[in-house]
Design a protein around this motif. Structure first.
Motif, short mmCIF file in Angstrom:
data_model
loop_
_atom_site.label_atom_id
_atom_site.label_comp_id
_atom_site.label_asym_id
_atom_site.label_seq_id
_atom_site.Cartn_x
_atom_site.Cartn_y
_atom_site.Cartn_z
N PRO A 9 9.49 -17.28 -9.36
CA PRO A 9 8.20 -16.83 -8.82
C PRO A 9 7.29 -16.22 -9.87
O PRO A 9 7.78 -15.56 -10.79
CB PRO A 9 8.60 -15.78 -7.78
N PRO A 10 5.98 -16.41 -9.73
CA PRO A 10 5.03 -15.79 -10.65
C PRO A 10 5.01 -14.28 -10.43
O PRO A 10 5.48 -13.79 -9.40
CB PRO A 10 3.69 -16.43 -10.24
N PRO A 11 4.44 -13.51 -11.39
CA PRO A 11 4.50 -12.04 -11.33
C PRO A 11 4.01 -11.46 -10.01
O PRO A 11 4.56 -10.49 -9.50
CB PRO A 11 3.58 -11.61 -12.47
N ARG A 12 3.00 -12.09 -9.38
CA ARG A 12 2.47 -11.51 -8.14
C ARG A 12 3.49 -11.63 -6.98
O ARG A 12 3.56 -10.77 -6.12
CB ARG A 12 1.17 -12.25 -7.79
N LEU A 13 4.24 -12.74 -6.98
CA LEU A 13 5.19 -12.96 -5.89
C LEU A 13 6.54 -12.29 -6.13
O LEU A 13 7.22 -11.90 -5.18
CB LEU A 13 5.42 -14.47 -5.71
N ALA A 14 6.90 -12.16 -7.41
CA ALA A 14 8.26 -11.70 -7.74
C ALA A 14 8.65 -10.40 -7.00
O ALA A 14 9.71 -10.37 -6.37
CB ALA A 14 8.41 -11.56 -9.25
N PRO A 15 7.81 -9.34 -7.02
CA PRO A 15 8.26 -8.13 -6.33
C PRO A 15 8.40 -8.32 -4.81
O PRO A 15 9.25 -7.70 -4.18
CB PRO A 15 7.16 -7.10 -6.65
N LEU A 53 2.90 -10.99 1.65
CA LEU A 53 3.65 -12.15 1.19
C LEU A 53 2.83 -13.43 1.35
O LEU A 53 2.74 -14.26 0.43
CB LEU A 53 4.95 -12.24 2.01
N LEU A 54 2.18 -13.57 2.52
CA LEU A 54 1.40 -14.78 2.78
C LEU A 54 0.20 -14.86 1.84
O LEU A 54 -0.15 -15.94 1.34
CB LEU A 54 0.94 -14.83 4.25
N ALA A 55 -0.41 -13.71 1.57
CA ALA A 55 -1.56 -13.69 0.65
C ALA A 55 -1.14 -14.14 -0.74
O ALA A 55 -1.79 -15.01 -1.36
CB ALA A 55 -2.16 -12.28 0.60
N ALA A 56 -0.04 -13.58 -1.22
CA ALA A 56 0.42 -13.92 -2.58
C ALA A 56 0.84 -15.39 -2.64
O ALA A 56 0.51 -16.10 -3.60
CB ALA A 56 1.56 -13.00 -2.97
N ALA A 57 1.55 -15.86 -1.60
CA ALA A 57 2.02 -17.25 -1.59
C ALA A 57 0.83 -18.20 -1.58
O ALA A 57 0.80 -19.21 -2.30
CB ALA A 57 2.90 -17.48 -0.37
N ARG A 58 -0.18 -17.86 -0.77
CA ARG A 58 -1.37 -18.72 -0.71
C ARG A 58 -2.06 -18.76 -2.07
O ARG A 58 -2.39 -19.83 -2.58
CB ARG A 58 -2.33 -18.17 0.35
N ASP A 59 -2.24 -17.59 -2.68
CA ASP A 59 -2.96 -17.54 -3.96
C ASP A 59 -2.19 -18.26 -5.07
O ASP A 59 -2.78 -18.81 -5.99
CB ASP A 59 -3.24 -16.08 -4.37
N GLU A 60 -0.86 -18.25 -4.96
CA GLU A 60 -0.04 -18.88 -6.01
C GLU A 60 0.29 -20.34 -5.66
O GLU A 60 1.00 -21.01 -6.41
CB GLU A 60 1.28 -18.10 -6.20
N GLY A 61 -0.19 -20.79 -4.49
CA GLY A 61 0.04 -22.19 -4.10
C GLY A 61 1.49 -22.49 -3.72
O GLY A 61 1.95 -23.62 -3.87
N LEU A 160 -2.33 -13.78 12.81
CA LEU A 160 -2.76 -13.48 11.45
C LEU A 160 -3.25 -14.82 10.91
O LEU A 160 -2.45 -15.76 10.78
CB LEU A 160 -1.56 -12.96 10.65
N THR A 161 -4.54 -14.92 10.63
CA THR A 161 -5.10 -16.22 10.23
C THR A 161 -4.80 -16.49 8.75
O THR A 161 -4.29 -15.62 8.04
CB THR A 161 -6.63 -16.26 10.42
N ASP A 162 -5.17 -17.69 8.31
CA ASP A 162 -4.93 -18.00 6.89
C ASP A 162 -5.86 -17.20 5.97
O ASP A 162 -5.60 -17.10 4.77
CB ASP A 162 -5.01 -19.51 6.60
N ASP A 163 -6.91 -16.60 6.57
CA ASP A 163 -7.73 -15.67 5.78
C ASP A 163 -7.16 -14.26 5.84
O ASP A 163 -7.81 -13.29 5.43
CB ASP A 163 -9.17 -15.62 6.32
N LEU A 164 -5.99 -14.14 6.46
CA LEU A 164 -5.26 -12.87 6.58
C LEU A 164 -6.03 -11.83 7.39
O LEU A 164 -6.00 -10.64 7.12
CB LEU A 164 -4.85 -12.34 5.20
N GLU A 165 -6.69 -12.36 8.39
CA GLU A 165 -7.43 -11.51 9.32
C GLU A 165 -6.61 -11.49 10.62
O GLU A 165 -6.12 -12.54 11.06
CB GLU A 165 -8.78 -12.20 9.57
N VAL A 166 -6.43 -10.29 11.20
CA VAL A 166 -5.74 -10.21 12.49
C VAL A 166 -6.79 -10.47 13.57
O VAL A 166 -7.78 -9.74 13.65
CB VAL A 166 -5.06 -8.84 12.69
N ARG A 167 -6.57 -11.54 14.36
CA ARG A 167 -7.56 -11.89 15.40
C ARG A 167 -6.88 -12.01 16.75
O ARG A 167 -5.78 -12.55 16.83
CB ARG A 167 -8.20 -13.24 15.06
N THR A 168 -7.57 -11.51 17.78
CA THR A 168 -7.05 -11.68 19.13
C THR A 168 -7.91 -12.71 19.85
O THR A 168 -9.11 -12.51 20.01
CB THR A 168 -7.02 -10.33 19.87
#
Ligand SMILES: Cc1cc2nc3c(=O)[nH]c(=O)nc-3n(C[C@H](O)[C@H](O)[C@H](O)COP(=O)(O)OP(=O)(O)OC[C@H]3O[C@@H](n4cnc5c(N)ncnc54)[C@H](O)[C@@H]3O)c2cc1C
Length: 314
Positions: A9-15, A53-61, A160-168
């Motif tokens: 994993p890249p540095p952002r995902l590793a932790p 986790l989802l934000a980092a995974a998305r940004d790192e592809g 939780l959308t792919d923009d990482l917004e919580v929507r009802t």
């Protein structure tokens, strides 16, 4: 084994993957008992942890796959690359408010049915026989017949959308259909909770008796073997049910390796022990071809194949 190219994993995902388990077989996490390993298996403890986790995974592809109780998935023999997010210990809360209840996505449906019966709320007895989580049930509009689907009870769904917004989303916006919803077209959205309507009351003992009756009837109707995924195909709209069509084509008992069409209910395929995803896929395609050839009906799969049906959920 399915792995992404490019090493660790890249540095952002590793932790965020520090506590993840590597190369974990997924077969035991599914009711079919089929599937190769997850490259990384993560069990988030909170929405914030999942969002990071989802934000980092998305940004790192990196690809991400969601897994509930594994009762409606066929996981490839090569397993899943990237991150598999296991959701059974996630979002377990149940909040009561007047005539509504908000239920976390990780809650097991039979547990929810039991809790509602205990509290004397009727209308949810059908959930006792569906061995999945609330999150997946909302996404797939799980149910057991007309008037007994998630769609008939849901007031709103929180994602939780792919923009990482919580929507009802109100139920109308979820566009429920037979075993479908808008959420199936949004595979990157993580369902967090559903708010359900509580309309009618009944005596807990009567509801518990009704649930025991449902379980008995299902036992009589469906195969007793443990390794199944429920109905493999959707019932075609306006026509005879998938199981009837498959039976008419003489497919009961058909087998590829240890994958076999149940003798009891033709819309169930059993893993007799050592079936692989390839065996299942071959058998599913053979049934579809036969039903198309003999009945002119294109059977649509209800079971979701991973990774091919969802090419990476972030
Ligand atoms: C014996 C048996 C009987 C069954 N009977 C019925 C029945 O009567 N009616 C019926 O409708 N179904 C039935 N099923 C199928 C299954 O139980 C339901 O579809 C259930 O809702 C799936 O839940 P799950 O947690 O196992 O989902 P999984 O199989 O783990 O996942 C299904 C899909 O949902 C996605 N997913 C999971 N959780 C989330 C989440 N929180 N947010 C976003 N996506 C998510 C996954 O990525 C996957 O694409 C049966 C299955 C079995 C084994």
């Amino acid at each position: 084994m399915a792995e992404r190219a490019g090493g660790g994993p890249p540095p952002r995902l590793a932790p965020l993957l520090r506590w993840a388990r590597r190369h974990i077989p997924l077969a035991p996490l599914t009711t079919w008992g089929i599937g190769g390993p997850a490259e990384y298996l993560v069990t988030p403890r909170s929405v914030a942890e999942a969002a990071d986790l989802l934000a980092a995974a998305r940004d790192e592809g990196w690809p991400v796959y969601f897994l509930g109780r594994g009762s409606n998935v066929l996981i490839a023999d090569a397993g899943l690359p990237g991150i598999t997010v296991h959701l059974t210990r996630f979002c377990q809360e149940i909040h009561w408010r007047d005539d509504q209840v908000t239920v976390g996505a990780g809650v097991f449906l039979p547990r929810l049915a039991a809790v509602l019966a205990q509290q004397g709320w009727t209308g949810y007895e059908f959930l006792i026989g569906i061995p999945g989580t609330v999150g997946a049930a909302v996404r797939l509009n799980a149910g057991t017949g007309p008037g007994q689907e998630m769609a008939d009870r849901v007031v709103s769904v929180t994602v939780l959308t792919d923009d990482l917004e919580v929507r009802t989303l109100p139920a109308a916006a979820v566009a429920f259909g037979y075993r479908s919803s808008l959420l199936l077209q949004q595979p990157r959205w993580l369902v967090l909770a559903a708010t359900l309507r509580l309309a009618e009351r009944a005596a807990p003992a009567a509801l518990q008796a009704a649930q025991r009756d449902i379980i008995q009837k299902r036992r009589a109707r469906f195969p007793a073997e443990k390794l199944t995924c429920g109905s493999v195909f959707k019932n075609p709209p306006g026509g005879p049910p998938a199981g009837w069509l498959i039976e008419q084509c003489g497919c009961k008992g058909w087998a590829v390796g240890d994958a076999q069409v149940s003798h009891k209910h033709a819309n169930f395929i059993i893993n007799r022990g050592q079936a692989t995803a390839e065996h299942m896929q071959t058998l599913i395609k053979a049934i579809q071809a036969k039903v198309w050839q003999e009945q002119g009906v294109a059977l649509e799969r209800e079971v979701i194949c991973l990774p091919e049906d969802v090419q990476g959920q972030t």
